[in-house]
Design a protein around this motif. Structure first.
Motif, PDB file in Angstrom:
ATOM      1  N   PRO A  19     -44.977  -4.388 -25.028  1.00  0.00           N
ATOM      2  CA  PRO A  19     -46.187  -4.926 -25.652  1.00  0.00           C
ATOM      3  C   PRO A  19     -46.015  -6.362 -26.127  1.00  0.00           C
ATOM      4  CG  PRO A  19     -45.229  -3.165 -26.997  1.00  0.00           C
ATOM      5  CD  PRO A  19     -44.460  -3.226 -25.720  1.00  0.00           C
ATOM      6  N   ARG A  76     -54.313  -9.345 -34.791  1.00  0.00           N
ATOM      7  CA  ARG A  76     -54.530  -7.914 -34.579  1.00  0.00           C
ATOM      8  C   ARG A  76     -53.366  -7.282 -33.806  1.00  0.00           C
ATOM      9  NH1 ARG A  76     -59.776  -6.531 -31.617  1.00  0.00           N
ATOM     10  NH2 ARG A  76     -60.622  -7.698 -33.368  1.00  0.00           N
ATOM     11  N   HIS A  77     -52.706  -8.083 -32.988  1.00  0.00           N
ATOM     12  CA  HIS A  77     -51.573  -7.570 -32.208  1.00  0.00           C
ATOM     13  C   HIS A  77     -50.238  -7.877 -32.883  1.00  0.00           C
ATOM     14  CE1 HIS A  77     -54.687  -6.961 -29.243  1.00  0.00           C
ATOM     15  NE2 HIS A  77     -53.851  -6.097 -28.687  1.00  0.00           N
ATOM     16  N   GLU A 125     -54.661  -2.179 -22.258  1.00  0.00           N
ATOM     17  CA  GLU A 125     -55.336  -2.679 -23.463  1.00  0.00           C
ATOM     18  C   GLU A 125     -56.799  -2.949 -23.159  1.00  0.00           C
ATOM     19  OE1 GLU A 125     -54.196  -3.474 -26.579  1.00  0.00           O
ATOM     20  OE2 GLU A 125     -52.112  -2.900 -26.250  1.00  0.00           O
ATOM     21  N   LEU A 128     -58.780  -5.265 -25.639  1.00  0.00           N
ATOM     22  CA  LEU A 128     -58.347  -6.658 -25.541  1.00  0.00           C
ATOM     23  C   LEU A 128     -58.867  -7.277 -24.249  1.00  0.00           C
ATOM     24  CD1 LEU A 128     -56.762  -9.110 -26.466  1.00  0.00           C
ATOM     25  CD2 LEU A 128     -54.696  -8.056 -25.490  1.00  0.00           C
TER      26      LEU A 128
END
Length: 159
Positions: A19, A76-77, A125, A128
């Motif tokens: 990720p 957010r990530h 994702e 996203l």
């Protein structure tokens, strides 16, 4: 992840992508957006007429909103977008039309890059990927508006 990466993973075997790969992508997109915004502000200051100056300033403001959206996606990530160092100014001697073409090409590249990243991330994702597609749609509007400014600035254009 691209189709070829997926196919290779299936045929040869391999692990899911880490990720952490997402954060560098988002940071690069953020930095490029900030740089486009700064470039348009510089070009607005050099614009020879009010219409171009206003158009570029408005686009720069919208680009700042897109940069803020990317900053939110980075956060957010689990990342921090950080400050973007000032890039090099355009080479001297460029006329208004040439500067607008530079802005236009930068936006065209941004649309392609956003859509490429969205395609790569669609399976892993999806939220996203959709956010990146939305940013690409907004950049496509900028491409359209920049084309209009380029056409008006073209010394060879017929009114």
């Amino acid at each position: 992840m691209s189709l070829w990466s997926r196919l290779g993973r299936i045929l040869v075997g391999g692990e899911e992508p880490e990720p952490e790969e997402i954060l560098p992508r988002l940071r690069r997109l953020y930095a490029a957006t900030v740089e486009r915004q700064r470039s348009m502000l510089r070009h607005a200051e050099l614009a020879p007429n009010e219409a171009s100056r206003e158009g570029l300033t408005k686009l720069a403001e919208e680009e700042k909103e897109l940069a803020e959206r990317l900053r939110e996606l980075v956060a957010r990530h689990g990342g921090f977008a950080g400050d973007v160092p000032a890039g090099e100014p355009p080479p001297p001697g460029l006329n208004h039309w040439s500067r607008l073409v530079q802005d236009l090409e930068a936006h065209r590249s941004a649309v392609k890059e956003l859509l490429d990243h969205a395609a790569d991330l669609t399976d892993d994702e999806p939220e996203l990927a959709e956010a990146l597609r939305e940013l690409a749609r907004r950049e496509e509007i900028h491409v359209f508006l920049l084309r209009r400014l380029v056409a008006r600035a073209d010394p060879q254009a017929i009114d």
